[in-house]
Design a protein around this motif. Structure first.
Motif, PDB file in Angstrom:
ATOM      1  N   VAL A  45       0.856  -1.193   0.000  1.00  0.00           N
ATOM      2  CA  VAL A  45       0.000   0.000   0.000  1.00  0.00           C
ATOM      3  C   VAL A  45       0.886   1.234   0.000  1.00  0.00           C
ATOM      4  O   VAL A  45       1.749   1.382   0.874  1.00  0.00           O
ATOM      5  CB  VAL A  45      -0.927   0.035   1.228  1.00  0.00           C
ATOM      6  N   MET A  46       0.685   2.098  -0.988  1.00  0.00           N
ATOM      7  CA  MET A  46       1.450   3.343  -1.082  1.00  0.00           C
ATOM      8  C   MET A  46       0.471   4.499  -1.226  1.00  0.00           C
ATOM      9  O   MET A  46      -0.496   4.420  -1.990  1.00  0.00           O
ATOM     10  CB  MET A  46       2.407   3.293  -2.266  1.00  0.00           C
ATOM     11  N   ARG A  47       0.756   5.567  -0.505  1.00  0.00           N
ATOM     12  CA  ARG A  47      -0.137   6.722  -0.521  1.00  0.00           C
ATOM     13  C   ARG A  47       0.685   7.998  -0.641  1.00  0.00           C
ATOM     14  O   ARG A  47       1.661   8.187   0.080  1.00  0.00           O
ATOM     15  CB  ARG A  47      -0.956   6.769   0.762  1.00  0.00           C
ATOM     16  N   MET A  48       0.299   8.863  -1.565  1.00  0.00           N
ATOM     17  CA  MET A  48       0.879  10.194  -1.662  1.00  0.00           C
ATOM     18  C   MET A  48      -0.174  11.162  -1.155  1.00  0.00           C
ATOM     19  O   MET A  48      -1.268  11.270  -1.726  1.00  0.00           O
ATOM     20  CB  MET A  48       1.289  10.509  -3.092  1.00  0.00           C
ATOM     21  N   ASN A  49       0.142  11.854  -0.078  1.00  0.00           N
ATOM     22  CA  ASN A  49      -0.832  12.664   0.632  1.00  0.00           C
ATOM     23  C   ASN A  49      -0.876  14.082   0.092  1.00  0.00           C
ATOM     24  O   ASN A  49       0.162  14.726  -0.078  1.00  0.00           O
ATOM     25  CB  ASN A  49      -0.497  12.661   2.125  1.00  0.00           C
ATOM     26  N   ARG A  50      -2.088  14.569  -0.141  1.00  0.00           N
ATOM     27  CA  ARG A  50      -2.264  15.926  -0.652  1.00  0.00           C
ATOM     28  C   ARG A  50      -1.622  16.961   0.252  1.00  0.00           C
ATOM     29  O   ARG A  50      -1.001  17.921  -0.213  1.00  0.00           O
ATOM     30  CB  ARG A  50      -3.755  16.214  -0.797  1.00  0.00           C
TER      31      ARG A  50
END
Length: 326
Positions: A147-152
């Motif tokens: 799981v990879m997330r780029m946060n605003r």
């Protein structure tokens, strides 16, 4: 599209060059308009999603890990696919992916728009789906966390605008009708992986994953050599020397950071390049072998079969695509 952000150190420059080689073609683009409350489950292990979150109040839960709260404009990538849920209310009735698709989305090329809940349904998600077999052929992607997330909030200068552009492109009715969607999602994928390489703790949600390995900039010369000059006769000793490290220390640190021993990473990268040459350039086995560092086509064929599970032929792409849908 935003340019890769320049940095002054050699490791950052190497990472930027490496991610520019992350070019994959999604088989499907999809824009959802969904009316909360909703809880949707996708169980496929062959279809890897790259999502852009459109509205507030959503969560994602991968397998049995803790759910992750999302913001509008966040980017989430599941490079190995797997069962996951997206929801606004964990107590809402569970809807499988197949039920959602029964609402008959509108299609333009490979882009689909799906509305559930009437015209009042807000924009919830935009996404592209990749075959996991294609992604896994690249050694860097194969070693990414699930799981990879780029946060605003962590990328306030460009990510919110980029998310809006992607949402407009994928809008069949009043937007870009999907034109340029593959290129836009490629840019997002590249930036997400770049952020993971440079700051893994920012691109991997701590709520669901163990802490990521600390990046070792001393490994950058070896990584650059593998990606830029794959045909050279590299050995672990030669690569270690580029980094001014002993062979054992180098091998241990490389595997901790990249999830593969250096020679296995090199082999997978060579096979990935050879596969692209066979499909896109129609090279012979011997020509591809020469280009990626194998002395004969037979040796390349053995490496290819070991890494990809099928024999390398000019028709391998069609055979693999058929296998993915079974």
């Amino acid at each position: 599209m935003p340019a890769l952000a320049p940095r002054n150190d050699k490791a950052a420059a190497t990472y930027e060059k490496v991610v520019e080689g992350l070019v994959f073609t999604p088989f499907l683009h999809l824009q959802f308009h969904l009316l909360p409350p909703l809880r949707l489950e996708i169980s496929s292990r062959k279809r890897a999603p790259l999502y852009v979150v459109g509205t507030e109040g959503w969560w994602i839960q991968w397998e049995d890990q803790a759910p992750i709260a999302l913001e509008a404009g966040d980017v989430v990538f599941l490079p190995h696919a797997g069962r996951h849920q997206v929801f606004t209310d964990p107590q809402a009735p569970l809807q499988p992916w197949e039920t959602l698709l029964s609402h008959k989305p509108v299609r333009h090329g490979s882009t689909y728009n799906l509305t559930v809940g009437g015209d009042a349904a807000p924009l919830a998600w935009t996404g592209s789906f990749y075959w996991t077999a294609d992604l896994a052929s690249h050694p860097l992607v194969a070693g990414l966390p699930p799981v990879m997330r780029m946060n605003r909030s962590s990328n306030p200068t460009w990510l919110p605008l980029m998310a809006q552009v992607v949402q407009w492109i994928s809008d069949i009715r009043a937007g870009g009708k999907g034109v340029g969607m593959t290129q836009a999602m490629t840019a997002l994928l590249q930036h997400l992986v770049l952020e993971w390489l440079q700051a893994p703790e920012r691109a991997t949600p701590a709520a669901s994953l163990a802490p990521a390995a600390v990046r070792d900039p001393r490994l950058a010369p070896a990584l650059e050599a593998i990606h830029a000059r794959p045909a050279e006769p590299w050995t672990a000793t030669r690569l270690a020397a580029l980094c001014h490290l002993g062979r054992t220390t180098f091998t241990q640190r490389f595997q901790a950071q990249m999830q593969w021993p250096p020679m296995r990473y090199l082999a997978r990268w060579r096979v990935h390049l050879a596969e692209r040459m066979l499909k896109e350039k129609r090279l012979t086995l011997q020509q591809a072998a020469d280009a990626v560092g194998y002395s004969t086509g037979a040796i390349l064929a053995r490496a290819y079969k070991r890494e990809r599970g099928v024999a390398p032929t000019l028709e391998a792409g069609a055979e693999q695509s058929a296998a993915k849908t079974r």
